[in-house]
Design a protein around this motif. Sequence first.
Motif, mmCIF file in Angstrom:
data_model
loop_
_atom_site.group_PDB
_atom_site.id
_atom_site.type_symbol
_atom_site.label_atom_id
_atom_site.label_comp_id
_atom_site.label_asym_id
_atom_site.label_seq_id
_atom_site.Cartn_x
_atom_site.Cartn_y
_atom_site.Cartn_z
ATOM 1 N N HIS A 166 31.025 20.580 -37.393
ATOM 2 C CA HIS A 166 30.163 20.645 -38.799
ATOM 3 C C HIS A 166 31.269 20.896 -39.651
ATOM 4 C CE1 HIS A 166 26.667 23.043 -40.960
ATOM 5 N NE2 HIS A 166 27.615 22.102 -41.861
ATOM 6 N N HIS A 192 32.925 19.436 -43.632
ATOM 7 C CA HIS A 192 32.446 18.404 -44.674
ATOM 8 C C HIS A 192 33.829 18.104 -45.362
ATOM 9 C CE1 HIS A 192 28.274 19.613 -44.508
ATOM 10 N NE2 HIS A 192 28.546 20.885 -44.309
ATOM 11 N N GLU A 219 24.844 16.485 -42.620
ATOM 12 C CA GLU A 219 24.017 17.483 -42.534
ATOM 13 C C GLU A 219 22.780 17.391 -43.723
ATOM 14 O OE1 GLU A 219 25.506 21.158 -43.876
ATOM 15 O OE2 GLU A 219 24.246 22.449 -42.856
ATOM 16 N N ASP A 223 31.950 24.267 -40.863
ATOM 17 C CA ASP A 223 31.216 24.153 -42.308
ATOM 18 C C ASP A 223 32.022 24.323 -43.651
ATOM 19 O OD1 ASP A 223 28.977 23.805 -43.777
ATOM 20 O OD2 ASP A 223 27.886 25.584 -43.655
#
Length: 303
Positions: free
Chosen positions: A39, A41, A141, A256
């Motif tokens: 996860h 970004h 996501e 994240d």
Amino acid sequence: MTIKTLLRQSHIGIFAIILVAISASSRAADYRGPLLDAHLHYNEEAWNGQSGPHPLEDVLARMQRNGVRAVVANSRPNDGSKALAASPLTSKAGVTVLPLVRLYRNRADYDNWFRDDSIHDMVLAELAQGTAAGPYKGIGEFHLYDSANANGPVAKKLMALAEARSLVVLAHVDDRAIDLLMANTPSKGQKTRLVWAHTGIAGAEPSRVDQLLAQYPGLMGELSYRPGLTCDGGKLCPEWRALMLKYPTRFMIGSDTWVNQRWQYYDELMKGYRVWLGDLPPDVARGIAWGNGAGLYGLPLNP
Ligand SMILES: [Zn+2]
């Protein structure tokens, strides 16, 4: 010094050595194997291609020094993950990029994607185009701040599309939305590959997570920002440890990096995972750290 005193002191010494040995063995060694960040970004405020505090060299160095060998990348807009996928620096750093199509071109899309047809068109165009690292592996996501929006027309279309094309879905939603999203697929969630970002960040109890994992065979849990996951000394809380032992193939770790601060703490995040992973049986730890994600995204089990 009498012989008696000497004996007494050597007893104390042996006792101290035993104590040290016991405490050392009760503290399991940190997990040392490869990590798959499930996860991640790479948003425009980190690096927009020209400026930003975290250019490619910086983020790749962070992955490399933490033993992160693959990343599930998505970004707002999609250019960030595409840049990561295309750069020769990425393969040089030994990092495999698994790109997902992000549904957000800008912040306004967060609250509207589930009913905005232009998002559906953008997803189709991105999927047709792919990235330098190969085809997109999934979508997300995405967020649903109100679970009822799982029934928005574009949310429904995208869930059906994901299942039809065997795409992974990365969703930041509550437990109610998991049921609604699954119900919107042709298989009613029996063949859907859905990664639950933060595994119920909105407060689903471990017992509810257990129930959903049992109900949907393709549901997996990503563990960043999961409240109640760790207890004393950064080790897993008992109910989460039990859940991971019950479903050893269903969990993954993630960073994240949704804001730049998360990049600044990337080392600490990964070190934190290594602490609690070290407290699990080695095969379970290896699965959560690498193997479960590798299986989902078609990577080798030994990177
Ligand atoms: Zn996220």
